[in-house]
Motif scaffolding. Structure first.
Motif, PDB file in Angstrom:
ATOM      1  N   ARG A 188       0.848  -1.210   0.000  1.00  0.00           N
ATOM      2  CA  ARG A 188       0.000   0.000   0.000  1.00  0.00           C
ATOM      3  C   ARG A 188       0.882   1.259   0.000  1.00  0.00           C
ATOM      4  O   ARG A 188       0.693   2.162  -0.810  1.00  0.00           O
ATOM      5  CB  ARG A 188      -0.919   0.012   1.235  1.00  0.00           C
ATOM      6  N   THR A 224      -4.402  14.318  -1.017  1.00  0.00           N
ATOM      7  CA  THR A 224      -5.202  13.137  -0.658  1.00  0.00           C
ATOM      8  C   THR A 224      -4.265  11.986  -0.286  1.00  0.00           C
ATOM      9  O   THR A 224      -4.479  11.264   0.691  1.00  0.00           O
ATOM     10  CB  THR A 224      -6.084  12.712  -1.863  1.00  0.00           C
ATOM     11  N   ARG A 225      -3.200  11.828  -1.066  1.00  0.00           N
ATOM     12  CA  ARG A 225      -2.283  10.705  -0.802  1.00  0.00           C
ATOM     13  C   ARG A 225      -1.457  10.958   0.469  1.00  0.00           C
ATOM     14  O   ARG A 225      -1.232  10.043   1.254  1.00  0.00           O
ATOM     15  CB  ARG A 225      -1.380  10.483  -2.016  1.00  0.00           C
ATOM     16  N   SER A 228      -3.501  10.179   3.377  1.00  0.00           N
ATOM     17  CA  SER A 228      -3.675   8.738   3.608  1.00  0.00           C
ATOM     18  C   SER A 228      -2.430   8.132   4.286  1.00  0.00           C
ATOM     19  O   SER A 228      -2.472   7.005   4.763  1.00  0.00           O
ATOM     20  CB  SER A 228      -4.011   8.004   2.307  1.00  0.00           C
ATOM     21  N   SER A 230      -1.213   9.696   6.854  1.00  0.00           N
ATOM     22  CA  SER A 230      -1.345  10.342   8.187  1.00  0.00           C
ATOM     23  C   SER A 230      -0.369  11.502   8.379  1.00  0.00           C
ATOM     24  O   SER A 230       0.134  11.713   9.480  1.00  0.00           O
ATOM     25  CB  SER A 230      -1.140   9.318   9.317  1.00  0.00           C
TER      26      SER A 230
END
Ligand code: MEV
Length: 299
Positions: A188, A224-225, A228, A230
Motif C-alpha cells: 500500500r 489526498t495521498r 492517507s 497520516s
C-alpha cells in the motif's frame, strides 16, 4: 570566520516519496538564514539564542565542517521560519558552509551541505539542500544514498499563497513514521509513494500541467495521498479547506507534514492576496496560530 547565507525551499510535490527514490519538484524561497561564525579557542561551540535540541544538532554539524575549524560563536538570523517545513536545516547547512569560506562551485556546495544534513535527519534525500543551493524551480531525481540528479523545472504561470502552522513533530520523526508504516504495509505505502512521484513528473511538464488549474488539481491529488499516510493534521486540513473555498485551484501541505508548511495555487496575485485575508480571519476565529504567510509567483 565569516557570514554566509542559505536559502529556504518550498517543496511543491514529492515529499517523503523522494526518500524512496521518487522525483520531487520545488522552488528556492527568497527567505534565508544568515550564519555568522566567529572563531575562538573555546572548548565548544556557543550558539546564543538557540534552544535544545536544535543547539546540540547544530553543534554536531559544526564538528563536520570541512577543515575542522576551532570552536567559536555561531549566530543565526534571517527571514526564514525554522522547523516548519521550509528547509531551515538545509538553509543552515548551505549558510554555514558559505560562512566557513567553502570554496567549491554549486555542485560541490550541494554535496557538502547534503553530508552535513545527515546530522539533522538520518536519511535526507538531498532534495532540500539542492533546492537551497539552486535558484528557481527544480525537478530532482533522488538516487539514495548519492546526490539526486537535478534539472530546472518549467512550471505553469501561477501564484502561490505559502503559509506555515506550528509543527510539533520533527522531520526525523515524520520520516521514521513513514518507514514504520511501510514496514507494516509495504505494497500500500509503496503504491502511494509511487503515485506521489508520478504527480511530481506531471507537475514539471507543461504538457500535463499547462496552467494554474492543472497545478491546483495535482496539488489536491497529492494532498489526498499525503493524508492517507497520516501526514496531515486537523488544523492543516482547516487551512487547506479555507484556501479551496477562497479561490485556490488546489492546496496541499509542503515538506514533512504534521502541521507546518502548506500552499494554495492561484491564477493571479489578487486572488492569492484576498485568500490570505480570509485565511488569517478563519485561523484567528479558530484560535490557530500562523507562523508565516506570503504570496509567491512561480512562473
Ligand atoms: C522534507 O522537507 C522532505 C522529506 O521528503 C525528507 C527528505 O526528502 O529528505 C520529508
Amino acid at each position: 570566520m565569516g557570514v554566509g547565507r542559505g536559502y529556504g525551499k518550498l517543496l511543491l510535490f514529492g515529499e517523503h516519496a523522494a526518500v524512496y527514490g521518487h522525483p520531487a519538484v520545488g522552488i528556492r524561497l527568497d527567505e534565508y538564514l544568515e550564519v555568522e561564525i566567529s572563531c575562538g579557542s573555546a572548548p565548544d561551540w556557543s550558539l546564543p539564542g538557540l534552544d535544545e535540541p536544535e543547539a546540540s544538532l547544530i553543534r554536531t554539524s559544526l564538528e563536520g565542517l570541512p577543515g575542522s575549524p576551532e570552536p567559536g560563536v555561531v549566530r543565526i538570523r534571517g527571514t526564514l521560519p525554522m522547523s516548519v517545513g521550509f528547509g531551515s536545516s538545509a538553509a543552515f547547512c548551505t549558510g554555514v558552509l558559505r560562512a566557513a569560506g567553502f570554496p567549491g562551485d554549486s555542485l560541490a556546495l550541494w554535496e557538502a551541505a547534503h553530508r552535513l544534513e545527515h546530522v539533522f535527519h538520518g536519511t535526507p534525500s538531498g532534495i532540500d539542500t539542492g533546492l537551497s543551493v539552486y535558484p528557481g524551480a527544480s525537478i530532482l531525481y533522488p538516487k539514495p544514498p548519492a546526490l539526486p540528479d537535478r534539472a530546472p523545472a518549467r512550471l505553469p504561470p501561477a501564484w502561490l499563497l505559502v503559509g506555515a502552522l506550528p509543527r510539533t513533530s520533527t522531520t526525523a520523526s515524520l520520516v521514521t513514521g513513514i518507514r514504520t508504516l511501510r514496514d507494516r504495509d509495504p505494497s500500500r505505502v509503496d503504491a502511494i509513494l509511487c503515485e506521489l512521484g508520478s504527480l511530481s513528473r506531471d507537475a514539471a511538464s507543461l504538457e500535463t500541467c499547462p496552467d494554474a488549474a492543472s497545478l491546483g488539481r495535482l496539488a489536491d491529488e497529492a494532498q489526498t495521498r499525503l493524508a492517507s499516510l497520516s501526514l496531515t493534521t486537523p488544523e492543516l486540513d482547516l487551512a487547506l479547506a479555507a484556501l479551496r473555498t477562497s479561490g485556490s485551484t488546489g492546496a496541499k501541505l509542503s515538506g514533512a507534514g504534521g502541521g507546518g508548511a502548506f500552499f494554495g495555487v492561484f491564477r493571479d496575485e489578487a486572488g492569492a492576496a484576498s485568500a490570505a485575508r480570509i485565511l488569517r480571519a478563519t485561523l484567528e476565529r479558530e484560535k490557530i496560530a500562523i507562523v508565516h504567510l506570503t504570496v509567491v509567483r512561480i512562473a
